[in-house]
Scaffold this motif. Structure first.
Motif, PDB file in Angstrom:
ATOM      1  N   GLY A  11     -65.841 -11.094 103.370  1.00 48.93           N
ATOM      2  CA  GLY A  11     -64.533 -10.849 102.771  1.00 48.93           C
ATOM      3  C   GLY A  11     -63.418 -10.985 103.797  1.00 48.93           C
ATOM      4  O   GLY A  11     -63.438 -11.876 104.645  1.00 48.93           O
ATOM      5  N   TYR A  12     -62.456 -10.091 103.753  1.00 49.94           N
ATOM      6  CA  TYR A  12     -61.277 -10.167 104.606  1.00 49.94           C
ATOM      7  C   TYR A  12     -61.518  -9.479 105.945  1.00 49.94           C
ATOM      8  O   TYR A  12     -62.246  -8.491 106.037  1.00 49.94           O
ATOM      9  N   ASN A  13     -60.858  -9.990 106.985  1.00 46.72           N
ATOM     10  CA  ASN A  13     -60.956  -9.378 108.305  1.00 46.72           C
ATOM     11  C   ASN A  13     -59.724  -9.762 109.118  1.00 46.72           C
ATOM     12  O   ASN A  13     -58.882 -10.546 108.678  1.00 46.72           O
ATOM     13  N   LEU A  14     -59.633  -9.209 110.309  1.00 49.05           N
ATOM     14  CA  LEU A  14     -58.478  -9.381 111.175  1.00 49.05           C
ATOM     15  C   LEU A  14     -58.729 -10.492 112.182  1.00 49.05           C
ATOM     16  O   LEU A  14     -59.838 -10.639 112.690  1.00 49.05           O
TER      17      LEU A  14
ATOM     18  N   GLY B 293     -56.914 -19.768 121.657  1.00 49.82           N
ATOM     19  CA  GLY B 293     -57.365 -20.114 120.324  1.00 49.82           C
ATOM     20  C   GLY B 293     -57.476 -18.897 119.408  1.00 49.82           C
ATOM     21  O   GLY B 293     -56.851 -17.862 119.650  1.00 49.82           O
ATOM     22  N   THR B 294     -58.292 -18.996 118.372  1.00 56.88           N
ATOM     23  CA  THR B 294     -58.400 -17.965 117.341  1.00 56.88           C
ATOM     24  C   THR B 294     -59.687 -17.163 117.496  1.00 56.88           C
ATOM     25  O   THR B 294     -60.768 -17.733 117.636  1.00 56.88           O
ATOM     26  N   THR B 295     -59.559 -15.851 117.462  1.00 50.35           N
ATOM     27  CA  THR B 295     -60.707 -14.944 117.445  1.00 50.35           C
ATOM     28  C   THR B 295     -60.683 -14.180 116.130  1.00 50.35           C
ATOM     29  O   THR B 295     -59.697 -13.503 115.818  1.00 50.35           O
ATOM     30  N   GLY B 296     -61.744 -14.278 115.350  1.00 53.17           N
ATOM     31  CA  GLY B 296     -61.800 -13.631 114.044  1.00 53.17           C
ATOM     32  C   GLY B 296     -62.725 -12.437 114.010  1.00 53.17           C
ATOM     33  O   GLY B 296     -63.328 -12.056 115.013  1.00 53.17           O
ATOM     34  N   ASN B 297     -62.809 -11.822 112.833  1.00 53.58           N
ATOM     35  CA  ASN B 297     -63.694 -10.668 112.589  1.00 53.58           C
ATOM     36  C   ASN B 297     -63.479  -9.561 113.612  1.00 53.58           C
ATOM     37  O   ASN B 297     -64.439  -8.948 114.110  1.00 53.58           O
ATOM     38  N   LEU B 298     -62.234  -9.268 113.930  1.00 53.82           N
ATOM     39  CA  LEU B 298     -61.934  -8.276 114.966  1.00 53.82           C
ATOM     40  C   LEU B 298     -62.327  -6.864 114.543  1.00 53.82           C
ATOM     41  O   LEU B 298     -62.513  -5.997 115.396  1.00 53.82           O
ATOM     42  N   LEU B 299     -62.435  -6.616 113.245  1.00 51.19           N
ATOM     43  CA  LEU B 299     -62.823  -5.282 112.767  1.00 51.19           C
ATOM     44  C   LEU B 299     -64.298  -5.222 112.400  1.00 51.19           C
ATOM     45  O   LEU B 299     -64.711  -4.376 111.600  1.00 51.19           O
ATOM     46  N   ALA B 300     -65.100  -6.076 112.982  1.00 50.45           N
ATOM     47  CA  ALA B 300     -66.522  -6.153 112.623  1.00 50.45           C
ATOM     48  C   ALA B 300     -67.231  -4.815 112.768  1.00 50.45           C
ATOM     49  O   ALA B 300     -68.142  -4.497 111.986  1.00 50.45           O
ATOM     50  N   SER B 301     -66.848  -3.995 113.738  1.00 46.20           N
ATOM     51  CA  SER B 301     -67.524  -2.711 113.955  1.00 46.20           C
ATOM     52  C   SER B 301     -67.331  -1.742 112.797  1.00 46.20           C
ATOM     53  O   SER B 301     -68.083  -0.771 112.659  1.00 46.20           O
ATOM     54  N   LEU B 302     -66.322  -2.001 111.934  1.00 42.93           N
ATOM     55  CA  LEU B 302     -66.077  -1.151 110.771  1.00 42.93           C
ATOM     56  C   LEU B 302     -66.723  -1.711 109.505  1.00 42.93           C
ATOM     57  O   LEU B 302     -66.631  -1.097 108.446  1.00 42.93           O
ATOM     58  N   SER B 303     -67.347  -2.867 109.610  1.00 42.24           N
ATOM     59  CA  SER B 303     -68.042  -3.522 108.487  1.00 42.24           C
ATOM     60  C   SER B 303     -67.171  -3.622 107.236  1.00 42.24           C
ATOM     61  O   SER B 303     -67.587  -3.248 106.127  1.00 42.24           O
ATOM     62  N   PRO B 304     -65.968  -4.177 107.366  1.00 42.51           N
ATOM     63  CA  PRO B 304     -65.080  -4.200 106.195  1.00 42.51           C
ATOM     64  C   PRO B 304     -65.453  -5.293 105.201  1.00 42.51           C
ATOM     65  O   PRO B 304     -65.945  -6.360 105.565  1.00 42.51           O
ATOM     66  N   THR B 305     -65.217  -5.010 103.929  1.00 42.91           N
ATOM     67  CA  THR B 305     -65.270  -6.039 102.904  1.00 42.91           C
ATOM     68  C   THR B 305     -63.857  -6.438 102.483  1.00 42.91           C
ATOM     69  O   THR B 305     -63.666  -7.477 101.845  1.00 42.91           O
ATOM     70  N   TYR B 306     -62.892  -5.592 102.800  1.00 43.46           N
ATOM     71  CA  TYR B 306     -61.483  -5.891 102.540  1.00 43.46           C
ATOM     72  C   TYR B 306     -60.650  -5.241 103.628  1.00 43.46           C
ATOM     73  O   TYR B 306     -60.953  -4.126 104.073  1.00 43.46           O
TER      74      TYR B 306
ATOM     75  N   ASN C  15     -50.373  -5.683 120.420  1.00 42.46           N
ATOM     76  CA  ASN C  15     -51.642  -5.157 120.926  1.00 42.46           C
ATOM     77  C   ASN C  15     -52.282  -4.186 119.941  1.00 42.46           C
ATOM     78  O   ASN C  15     -53.497  -4.200 119.752  1.00 42.46           O
ATOM     79  N   ILE C  16     -51.473  -3.326 119.322  1.00 44.69           N
ATOM     80  CA  ILE C  16     -51.993  -2.333 118.383  1.00 44.69           C
ATOM     81  C   ILE C  16     -51.714  -2.792 116.964  1.00 44.69           C
ATOM     82  O   ILE C  16     -50.581  -3.143 116.616  1.00 44.69           O
ATOM     83  N   ALA C  17     -52.743  -2.804 116.134  1.00 46.04           N
ATOM     84  CA  ALA C  17     -52.609  -3.155 114.721  1.00 46.04           C
ATOM     85  C   ALA C  17     -53.116  -1.991 113.874  1.00 46.04           C
ATOM     86  O   ALA C  17     -54.014  -1.246 114.294  1.00 46.04           O
ATOM     87  N   TYR C  18     -52.523  -1.817 112.685  1.00 46.37           N
ATOM     88  CA  TYR C  18     -52.989  -0.747 111.805  1.00 46.37           C
ATOM     89  C   TYR C  18     -52.959  -1.214 110.359  1.00 46.37           C
ATOM     90  O   TYR C  18     -52.291  -2.182 109.995  1.00 46.37           O
ATOM     91  N   GLY C  19     -53.702  -0.515 109.540  1.00 46.50           N
ATOM     92  CA  GLY C  19     -53.762  -0.817 108.111  1.00 46.50           C
ATOM     93  C   GLY C  19     -54.870  -0.001 107.486  1.00 46.50           C
ATOM     94  O   GLY C  19     -55.181   1.108 107.944  1.00 46.50           O
ATOM     95  N   TYR C  20     -55.497  -0.523 106.452  1.00 43.82           N
ATOM     96  CA  TYR C  20     -56.643   0.165 105.870  1.00 43.82           C
ATOM     97  C   TYR C  20     -57.730  -0.857 105.547  1.00 43.82           C
ATOM     98  O   TYR C  20     -57.481  -2.048 105.433  1.00 43.82           O
ATOM     99  N   PHE C  21     -58.956  -0.351 105.428  1.00 47.99           N
ATOM    100  CA  PHE C  21     -60.106  -1.212 105.136  1.00 47.99           C
ATOM    101  C   PHE C  21     -60.989  -0.560 104.101  1.00 47.99           C
ATOM    102  O   PHE C  21     -60.930   0.653 103.871  1.00 47.99           O
TER     103      PHE C  21
ATOM    104  N   GLN D 201     -69.458   1.985 102.396  1.00 43.02           N
ATOM    105  CA  GLN D 201     -69.618   3.409 102.679  1.00 43.02           C
ATOM    106  C   GLN D 201     -68.366   4.219 102.360  1.00 43.02           C
ATOM    107  O   GLN D 201     -68.447   5.403 102.039  1.00 43.02           O
ATOM    108  N   VAL D 202     -67.188   3.612 102.475  1.00 42.32           N
ATOM    109  CA  VAL D 202     -65.947   4.350 102.255  1.00 42.32           C
ATOM    110  C   VAL D 202     -65.121   3.653 101.193  1.00 42.32           C
ATOM    111  O   VAL D 202     -65.167   2.430 101.051  1.00 42.32           O
ATOM    112  N   GLY D 203     -64.365   4.449 100.430  1.00 41.44           N
ATOM    113  CA  GLY D 203     -63.477   3.856  99.446  1.00 41.44           C
ATOM    114  C   GLY D 203     -62.390   3.066 100.142  1.00 41.44           C
ATOM    115  O   GLY D 203     -62.290   1.847 100.039  1.00 41.44           O
TER     116      GLY D 203
END
Length: 463
Positions: free
Chosen positions: A296-299, A307-320, A331-337, A341-343
């Motif tokens: 799904g979606y990732n940072l 160049g481009t580095t993807g899946n930066l939030l892989a440690s949180l296993s996000p689907t969105y 340097n610092i990014a925020y949002g929700y995922f 396991q979590v809503g």
């Protein structure tokens, strides 16, 4: 102020300012100046309002902003010294862009020199904490759109040079300008947006240095291109080309000569999401969302050098992933995922340290991040559409009520409030702006937890 008597410097102090005028629900954005001495409320569905410590709440109804024969007041920007406020009002026939001086009660219609004009608007991009307006910080420059002779046109108003109309002219004559998809550079020297003809979307660029340019033509005239972000002075514009479904390819376009480079897609992805995107002042770094074909979606983060580095939030296993903002240095990014396991939980990403933090790890509920301090040290949001929260590295996750009580608030005062959401925070994390209820009345609030009388007096003098 709802405050106790003077106290010793070693004891913390908490104070709350109530701002009237809220309705039973709130979906817009709260926008303070750095001193929290004025607040602009973009009500989205609800009426807008302007508040300052010197004027109180102003809505355009029976106050100094009132214009006879006008209604439906919307407020888009205010100068930090409170001397200017820009927005719009309905004159019974169409919407007009207005510049107010709220302290003296005067107003000017910015497009009044044009004849046969309707549907005047101010440009914007995004919503909520991501909302960007085409209004300079001192309200000396405003960009937007209007209709004249059945044609949508771009304007620029300057307090120095006045109104410049039909900026795109014959260079970009096609389609209707979308004022809700318009971007401006930090120095207000350039603007970009798109026009729409049927299902086709074309991106334009205008600056004082270059005049009007057709970005879509430089990209090979694809049928659907939207602007996503600017470098600081507008020398580069980032734009997305629709590739089908919800995926886009990204490009960095150069204003001086119309050349462009393609932003590489991360391996295993089908493209980028263009709704939230942030670029550095020099245009050599960008942070945003990509669509991973598996999870799904990732940072992602892109640099011209690496160049481009993807899946930066892989440690949180996000689907969105929803990216709500970044620090000034990206340097610092925020949002929700979301994941299995979590809503929904809020996150904080430190790109330099390669660290992801689940701000509500171990907690249940739906948590949404709504704001972050400019330095990335404090993050605010809402839980279950009903509870305002605050996070910092020092304090961890706290409800706003618990944070205020921990900083010396009077429990009898806190018990009269229901803090439902938090939308802005000061650089030092000691002042929070949000929405809630005081007793049975819906209100906005400014809550301050100043450490000691000295800090409190500095804060008080600033408003």
């Amino acid at each position: 102020l709802l405050a106790a008597a003077a106290i010793a410097t070693s004891i913390a102090r908490a104070d709350i300012i109530e701002i009237s005028g809220a309705s039973s629900s709130f979906y817009g954005s709260l926008n303070p100046n750095s001193a929290f001495s004025y607040v602009l409320v973009d009500g989205y569905y609800d009426p807008d309002l302007f508040w300052s410590s010197s004027t109180g709440t102003l809505t355009g109804t029976a106050d100094v902003l009132t214009i006879p024969g006008h209604s439906n007041y919307r407020f888009s920007g205010a100068s930090s010294n409170l001397t200017k406020l820009v927005g719009s009002a309905y004159d019974g026939t169409t919407s007009r862009v207005i510049l107010w001086s709220p302290l003296v009660g005067t107003n000017v219609k910015l497009l009044s020199s044009l004849s046969g004009v309707t549907n005047e608007s101010i440009g914007r991009y995004g919503y909520g904490s991501n909302l960007k307006l085409t209004v300079s910080a001192d309200v000396s420059t405003v960009y937007g759109a209007y209709y004249q002779g059945g044609t949508s046109k771009l304007y620029r108003w300057s307090g120095i040079s006045g109104l410049s109309a039909d900026l795109l002219g014959s260079v970009f004559p096609m389609g209707n300008i979308a004022p809700y998809k318009m971007l401006m550079t930090a120095d207000a020297s350039a603007v970009a947006g798109y026009t729409q003809v049927g299902s086709d979307v074309y991106t334009f660029y205008w600056s004082q240095a270059t005049g009007a340019k057709n970005v879509s033509a430089d990209l090979g005239s694809p049928s659907y291109v939207v602007p996503t972000g600017f470098s600081g002075n507008g020398s580069y514009l980032f734009a997305g080309r629709h590739d089908g479904g919800g995926a886009f390819s990204l490009f960095r376009w150069k204003a001086s000569d119309g050349t462009y480079i393609t932003i590489p897609k991360p391996s295993g992805t089908d493209g980028f999401d263009v709704n939230t995107f942030f670029a550095s002042a020099d245009g050599n770094t960008a942070v945003g969302i990509h669509r991973d074909t598996t999870t799904g979606y990732n940072l992602f983060k892109w640099t011209q050098a690496g160049g481009t580095t993807g899946n930066l939030l892989a440690s949180l296993s996000p689907t969105y992933v929803s990216l709500n903002g970044v620090s000034a240095d990206l340097n610092i990014a925020y949002g929700y995922f979301m994941n299995s396991q979590v809503g929904s939980h809020a996150f904080r990403r430190d790109n330099a340290a390669n660290i992801n933090i689940d701000l509500q790890a171990g907690l249940t509920g739906s948590f949404y991040a709504l704001a972050m301090s400019a330095n990335g040290n404090y993050i605010l949001g809402q839980k279950d559409s009903a509870i305002a929260w605050r996070w910092s590295a020092a304090d961890g996750y706290q409800t706003v009520s618990d944070w205020l009580l921990a900083n010396g608030a009077d429990p009898t005062i806190i018990n009269t409030w229901t803090f439902k959401s938090a939308h802005a925070v000061s650089e030092d994390g000691k002042t929070v702006l949000g929405y809630g209820m005081k007793g049975m009345n819906y209100s906005y609030y400014i809550a301050s937890a100043a450490s000691g009388v000295a800090d409190y007096e500095i804060w008080l003098s600033s408003i």
